[in-house]
Scaffold this motif. Structure first.
Motif, short mmCIF file in Angstrom:
data_model
loop_
_atom_site.label_atom_id
_atom_site.label_comp_id
_atom_site.label_asym_id
_atom_site.label_seq_id
_atom_site.Cartn_x
_atom_site.Cartn_y
_atom_site.Cartn_z
N TRP A 120 -4.08 3.76 1.78
CA TRP A 120 -4.32 3.46 3.01
C TRP A 120 -4.63 5.97 2.73
N MET A 121 -5.96 6.07 3.77
CA MET A 121 -5.88 7.22 3.18
C MET A 121 -5.05 7.89 5.14
N VAL A 122 -5.07 8.99 4.38
CA VAL A 122 -4.07 9.75 5.97
C VAL A 122 -4.51 11.32 6.04
N GLU A 123 -5.12 11.53 7.28
CA GLU A 123 -5.48 12.88 7.83
C GLU A 123 -5.57 13.61 8.51
N ASP A 124 -4.80 14.43 8.63
CA ASP A 124 -3.83 15.33 10.35
C ASP A 124 -3.49 14.69 10.33
N GLY A 125 -2.30 13.66 9.88
CA GLY A 125 -1.19 12.72 10.23
C GLY A 125 -1.35 11.25 10.55
N LYS A 126 -2.75 10.87 11.12
CA LYS A 126 -2.68 9.60 10.88
C LYS A 126 -3.90 9.37 9.80
N VAL A 127 -3.80 7.69 9.93
CA VAL A 127 -4.33 6.92 9.57
C VAL A 127 -5.73 6.49 9.43
N SER A 174 -12.05 5.41 -5.77
CA SER A 174 -11.06 5.15 -7.13
C SER A 174 -10.05 5.57 -7.67
N MET A 175 -9.83 6.98 -7.09
CA MET A 175 -8.19 7.86 -7.80
C MET A 175 -7.63 7.19 -6.53
N GLY A 176 -8.09 6.89 -5.56
CA GLY A 176 -6.92 6.24 -4.71
C GLY A 176 -6.44 5.20 -4.98
N LYS A 177 -7.50 3.70 -6.04
CA LYS A 177 -6.59 2.69 -6.50
C LYS A 177 -6.02 2.95 -7.43
N ASP A 222 -14.98 9.24 10.70
CA ASP A 222 -14.06 9.55 10.01
C ASP A 222 -13.95 8.47 9.18
N ILE A 223 -15.37 7.45 9.01
CA ILE A 223 -14.46 5.51 9.14
C ILE A 223 -16.05 5.38 8.59
N LEU A 224 -15.61 4.10 7.84
CA LEU A 224 -17.19 3.21 7.54
C LEU A 224 -16.63 2.99 8.68
N HIS A 225 -17.64 1.92 9.28
CA HIS A 225 -18.02 1.35 9.79
C HIS A 225 -18.50 -0.54 9.81
N GLY A 226 -17.12 -0.88 9.43
CA GLY A 226 -16.95 -1.29 8.08
C GLY A 226 -17.94 -3.44 9.21
N ILE A 227 -18.67 -4.00 8.56
CA ILE A 227 -19.27 -4.91 8.79
C ILE A 227 -18.39 -6.08 9.30
N THR A 228 -17.27 -6.13 8.32
CA THR A 228 -16.41 -7.74 8.49
C THR A 228 -15.60 -7.08 9.67
N VAL A 244 0.92 -1.31 -0.09
CA VAL A 244 -0.72 0.14 0.01
C VAL A 244 0.98 1.36 -0.14
N ILE A 245 0.58 2.29 -0.61
CA ILE A 245 1.21 3.69 -0.44
C ILE A 245 -0.48 4.65 1.01
N SER A 246 0.20 5.98 1.14
CA SER A 246 -0.29 6.28 1.67
C SER A 246 -1.14 7.24 0.60
N ILE A 247 -2.43 8.39 1.30
CA ILE A 247 -2.63 9.23 0.44
C ILE A 247 -3.46 9.93 1.35
N GLU A 248 -3.27 11.83 0.85
CA GLU A 248 -4.50 12.60 1.53
C GLU A 248 -5.62 11.85 1.42
N ASP A 249 -6.02 12.52 2.84
CA ASP A 249 -7.71 12.12 2.91
C ASP A 249 -8.33 12.75 2.89
N ILE A 250 -8.55 13.95 1.51
CA ILE A 250 -10.11 14.45 1.30
C ILE A 250 -10.99 14.55 1.14
N ARG A 251 -11.69 12.90 1.19
CA ARG A 251 -12.88 12.75 1.03
C ARG A 251 -13.82 14.36 1.78
#
Length: 287
Positions: free
Chosen positions: A174-181, A159-162, A205-211, A137-144
């Motif tokens: 992996w998306m990063v916001e304020d220095g944290k994943v 999709s752009m992140g992939k 901030d994150i999806l409440h994953g069922i898995t 994986v690479i890290s990218i800024e989370d701008i969602r």
């Protein structure tokens, strides 16, 4: 042979199914979706996905289009009609097609929701090559936007992140916001350090994953230590292991982050054990 899909109360060949150009899912990304895995012709974590669907719809001021029982029967009918052994069922609900474009929500009394379900066959879904070799994986800024806990159909940035990951020779970002994943493009993110499983706590901030929920429950039942908190990319790079969870990839190890190899560069024991537990339990509980 064309797949059979479900559209607004009808089972149709995929070539005959169509949605209005004025549908708000198309014009405004005004809709939500769910993905349910199918293993051995049975649905994994269906009840959890149905509950999250209702939560997402409520957050956008939409109602469930039908009962959970009716939704389950549609899923099962699509499995039957498409002879689906291993794969995925995608469900999308939009605010419908009011007949013209407008920012104002249409009246639900006169504009019914659009409900679409379709299958994707994924033979040997639980035996993927990625799970055996691990992911880079690479890290990218989370701008969602700020409500990532709502599982909306607005998936352009993931999709752009992939695509950014693909261009960098990696598998995902992996998306990063304020220095944290925050999370992966389509999955929740975890690290393992000194036997502790660390993953970001639930919030907007994150999806409440069922898995995610199932894996953490199984981990605690197996007396593994779980710590819900945010972490940095640097902390992840120094971890003993890392992994992701999602409905389509279950538990899959991460072996490299921004070019830094974790451990021996192969899936670690915690990720492998959790994947084994999850698959065993999911198959046993599938409906």
């Amino acid at each position: 042979m064309a797949r059979t899909v479900y559209l607004n109360g009808e089972y149709l060949p995929e070539t005959e199914a169509s949605v209005s150009i004025f549908d708000r899912g198309f014009l405004m990304a005004d809709g939500v979706y769910e993905v349910t895995s199918v293993l051995g012709g049975r649905l994994v974590d269906f009840a959890g996905h149905a509950k999250r669907l209702e939560r997402s719809l409520n957050a956008l001021d939409m109602k469930m289009p039908m009962t959970e029982e009716a939704l389950l029967e549609i899923h099962r009918e699509l499995v039957r009609r498409n002879d689906l052994e291993d794969g995925l069922i995608y469900l999308q609900v939009t605010r419908g097609a009011p007949g013209d474009r407008d920012f104002i929500f249409p009246d639900p009394a006169t504009t019914p929701l659009t409900v679409v379900l379709f299958t994707q066959s994924k033979p040997n879904l639980a035996d993927s090559p990625e799970a055996k070799r691990g992911l880079k994986v690479i890290s990218i800024e989370d701008i969602r936007w700020g409500r990532r806990d709502i599982k909306t159909v607005q998936l352009l940035y993931p999709s752009m992140g992939k695509m950014m990951a693909k261009a960098a020779g990696a598998d995902d970002a992996w998306m990063v916001e304020d220095g944290k994943v925050t999370e992966g493009t389509s999955n929740n993110a975890y690290i393992v350090k000194d036997g502790r499983i660390i993953t970001r706590e639930l919030s907007h901030d994150i999806l409440h994953g069922i898995t995610r929920a199932a894996v953490l429950r199984f981990a605690e039942e197996a007396q593994m230590k779980v710590e819900e908190r945010s972490f940095t990319i640097e902390e992840a790079q120094a971890a003993d292991e890392a992994f992701i969870t999602s409905a389509s990839s279950f538990v899959t190890a991460v072996i490299q982050i921004d070019g830094v190899t974790l451990g021996e560069g192969v899936p670690g024991p915690v990720a492998q054990r959790l994947r084994q537990i999850y698959l065993e339990e999911s198959r046993a509980r599938a409906v």
